[in-house]
Design a protein around this motif. Structure first.
Motif: not given
Length: 304
Positions: A212-231
């Motif tokens: 699912h190539p088109s999902l990779a970009y969204f997954a990346e943004q989701t992960w980075k937002e999650f990390l910024s919330c839980i840091y």
């Protein structure tokens, strides 16, 4: 990201309406924060995908053409010397504003402390990172310690303080925890995160390139937002200690959250199989998925 995905694969990527909506939001955010190089890279990726209507394709093509014309030198640098040059240009731009408008810094601080939107506060912090004013560090520290802020904004303040060369620690409430964070340890770029945390997204990226190539970009943004919330929280500390098996479980959970958000209708069983997460690991997988959903849900419930 475009460099990491084969062009022939991109031509088979189909953008769903929900995906297009998300990318439109990302483009707006990049333009508002003057991230022209990132916007150009994303537009080139989108232009290679299928599923966009003629109107959207035309708008993206015109926008890319305008960006290429107005900002021909805006590229995502791979060498440190180029990064420094771009940073110098940004500093010169901000220095010019400070010298020509004595009320500009005051306006940025009012944006932070007032009822401005999340996006405007974010942009103000990006600009304050490069302003040479001695009392700004203490004012930013006091503000983040004494004000109830979106967790992503809290993290952005930490990054701003580090960029400004601030030292010491900041104490704040994050996701119900009282945490004390050392400014100098704050990640500024992806490479600053611990290897285990990077590995979780890389596993999702590898799977997405196949399924699912088109999902990779969204997954990346989701992960980075999650990390910024839980840091700095207990969840973040647990992520840093994950072994290979734990990383696969978290990667599977991240993929499923991104898949649900994009409404691409992959089943939990299918996605689990992609990461070799088996039935006996179901409880751990669901726990990681629940944490992701809860943190992101709470964060965006009071984003203002």
């Amino acid at each position: 990201m475009v460099d990491e995905i084969q062009k022939e694969t991109l031509q088979n990527v189909i953008l769903l309406p929900k995906t297009v909506e998300y990318y439109q939001f990302e483009l707006t955010r990049m333009l508002e924060t003057e991230k022209y190089a990132e916007a150009k890279e994303l537009l080139r990726f989108l232009m290679e995908c299928e599923g966009k209507d003629e109107t959207t394709a035309g708008e993206w093509s015109m926008l890319l053409g305008w960006l290429d014309q107005q900002f021909p030198d805006a590229v995502i640098a791979e060498q440190e010397e180029v990064d420094e040059t771009e940073e110098d240009l940004l500093k010169k731009h901000i220095d010019s504003k400070v010298h020509t408008d004595q009320q500009w810094v005051t306006g940025l601080l009012q944006t932070l402390t007032g009822k401005s939107s999340f996006e405007k506060k974010w942009i103000a912090l990006e600009q304050l990172a490069h302003i040479k004013q001695k009392d700004l560090n203490s004012r930013l520290k006091d503000w983040v310690e004494q004000t109830r802020l979106h967790p992503m904004l809290q993290f952005k303040v930490l990054q701003t303080l580090k960029q400004r060369g601030a030292r010491g620690k900041v104490t704040m409430k994050r996701l119900g925890e009282t945490v004390e964070l050392t400014i100098s340890q704050t990640p500024l770029k992806w490479e600053d995160y611990p290897e285990a945390i990077q590995s979780i997204f890389h596993k999702v990226q590898e799977v997405c390139e196949v399924y699912h190539p088109s999902l990779a970009y969204f997954a990346e943004q989701t992960w980075k937002e999650f990390l910024s919330c839980i840091y700095g929280t207990a969840i973040y500390n647990e992520l840093m200690e994950q072994d290979e098996r734990g990383q696969k479980i978290w990667a599977c959970a991240l993929h499923y959250v991104a898949d649900q958000s994009m409404e691409t209708q992959g089943s939990a069983e299918e996605i689990a199989a992609m990461y070799q997460v088996y039935e006996g690991e179901g409880d751990e997988w669901f726990q990681s998925y629940s944490i992701l959903k809860e943190v992101l849900g709470q964060a965006f419930s009071y984003r203002s």
